[in-house]
Design a protein around this motif. Structure first.
Motif, PDB file in Angstrom:
ATOM      1  N   ASN A  77       0.671  -1.127   0.020  1.00  0.00           N
ATOM      2  CA  ASN A  77      -0.072   0.070   0.041  1.00  0.00           C
ATOM      3  C   ASN A  77       0.789   1.429   0.113  1.00  0.00           C
ATOM      4  O   ASN A  77       0.217   2.444  -0.060  1.00  0.00           O
ATOM      5  CB  ASN A  77      -0.943  -0.102   1.198  1.00  0.00           C
ATOM      6  CG  ASN A  77      -2.048  -0.874   1.195  1.00  0.00           C
ATOM      7  OD1 ASN A  77      -2.532  -1.093  -0.062  1.00  0.00           O
ATOM      8  ND2 ASN A  77      -2.366  -1.807   1.867  1.00  0.00           N
ATOM      9  N   VAL A  78       2.133   1.271   0.022  1.00  0.00           N
ATOM     10  CA  VAL A  78       2.880   2.190  -0.103  1.00  0.00           C
ATOM     11  C   VAL A  78       2.633   3.158  -1.199  1.00  0.00           C
ATOM     12  O   VAL A  78       2.798   4.393  -1.213  1.00  0.00           O
ATOM     13  CB  VAL A  78       4.443   1.986   0.118  1.00  0.00           C
ATOM     14  CG1 VAL A  78       5.390   3.223  -0.034  1.00  0.00           C
ATOM     15  CG2 VAL A  78       4.847   1.513   1.810  1.00  0.00           C
ATOM     16  N   PRO A  79       2.666   2.669  -2.604  1.00  0.00           N
ATOM     17  CA  PRO A  79       2.514   3.476  -3.728  1.00  0.00           C
ATOM     18  C   PRO A  79       1.248   4.228  -3.357  1.00  0.00           C
ATOM     19  O   PRO A  79       1.259   5.554  -3.950  1.00  0.00           O
ATOM     20  CB  PRO A  79       2.236   2.248  -4.706  1.00  0.00           C
ATOM     21  CG  PRO A  79       3.056   1.136  -4.225  1.00  0.00           C
ATOM     22  CD  PRO A  79       2.650   1.194  -2.812  1.00  0.00           C
ATOM     23  N   ALA A  80      -0.032   3.762  -2.799  1.00  0.00           N
ATOM     24  CA  ALA A  80      -1.106   4.468  -2.507  1.00  0.00           C
ATOM     25  C   ALA A  80      -0.909   5.767  -1.767  1.00  0.00           C
ATOM     26  O   ALA A  80      -1.476   6.900  -2.153  1.00  0.00           O
ATOM     27  CB  ALA A  80      -2.218   3.590  -2.080  1.00  0.00           C
ATOM     28  N   LEU A  81       0.057   5.581  -0.744  1.00  0.00           N
ATOM     29  CA  LEU A  81       0.546   6.763  -0.081  1.00  0.00           C
ATOM     30  C   LEU A  81       1.294   7.916  -0.721  1.00  0.00           C
ATOM     31  O   LEU A  81       0.981   8.973  -0.552  1.00  0.00           O
ATOM     32  CB  LEU A  81       1.215   6.389   1.053  1.00  0.00           C
ATOM     33  CG  LEU A  81       0.808   5.331   2.257  1.00  0.00           C
ATOM     34  CD1 LEU A  81       1.545   5.253   3.296  1.00  0.00           C
ATOM     35  CD2 LEU A  81      -0.480   6.233   2.845  1.00  0.00           C
ATOM     36  N   ARG A  82       1.986   7.233  -1.745  1.00  0.00           N
ATOM     37  CA  ARG A  82       2.809   8.353  -2.647  1.00  0.00           C
ATOM     38  C   ARG A  82       1.822   8.904  -3.543  1.00  0.00           C
ATOM     39  O   ARG A  82       1.858  10.192  -3.675  1.00  0.00           O
ATOM     40  CB  ARG A  82       3.869   7.606  -3.454  1.00  0.00           C
ATOM     41  CG  ARG A  82       4.920   7.172  -2.437  1.00  0.00           C
ATOM     42  CD  ARG A  82       6.167   6.737  -3.483  1.00  0.00           C
ATOM     43  NE  ARG A  82       7.417   6.344  -2.708  1.00  0.00           N
ATOM     44  CZ  ARG A  82       7.547   5.054  -2.669  1.00  0.00           C
ATOM     45  NH1 ARG A  82       7.038   4.056  -3.371  1.00  0.00           N
ATOM     46  NH2 ARG A  82       8.555   4.399  -2.161  1.00  0.00           N
ATOM     47  N   GLU A  83       0.730   8.267  -4.073  1.00  0.00           N
ATOM     48  CA  GLU A  83      -0.223   9.033  -4.873  1.00  0.00           C
ATOM     49  C   GLU A  83      -1.092   9.896  -4.182  1.00  0.00           C
ATOM     50  O   GLU A  83      -1.300  10.904  -4.744  1.00  0.00           O
ATOM     51  CB  GLU A  83      -1.015   7.842  -5.786  1.00  0.00           C
ATOM     52  CG  GLU A  83      -0.567   7.039  -6.608  1.00  0.00           C
ATOM     53  CD  GLU A  83      -1.501   6.198  -7.259  1.00  0.00           C
ATOM     54  OE1 GLU A  83      -2.600   6.242  -7.525  1.00  0.00           O
ATOM     55  OE2 GLU A  83      -0.974   5.056  -7.763  1.00  0.00           O
TER      56      GLU A  83
END
Length: 67
Positions: free
Chosen positions: A56-62
């Motif tokens: 879920n780290v990419p969603a935090l970046r987005e």
């Protein structure tokens, strides 16, 4: 008692993210986000720290919470 996915559906239209298999956070409740190695941790308004699964780290970046 209910499934997390059902509880998330009931939060609509509150913007938020499912950050772990057992955690959903409202975006406006997040006061800080940090990395500790390959892990990410969110801090919410009451000081609680919420773990973020690696997937879920990419969603935090987005969402603009992590660089």
């Amino acid at each position: 008692l209910m499934r997390l996915s059902d509880a998330i559906a009931e939060t609509d239209p509150v913007p938020g993210l499912r950050v772990h298999r057992s955690h959903w956070v409202a975006l406006k409740a997040v006061t800080a986000a940090r990395r500790e190695g390959d892990r990410a941790i969110l801090t919410i308004v009451d000081g609680t720290e919420i773990p973020v699964s690696r997937s879920n780290v990419p969603a935090l970046r987005e969402a603009g919470l992590l660089p």
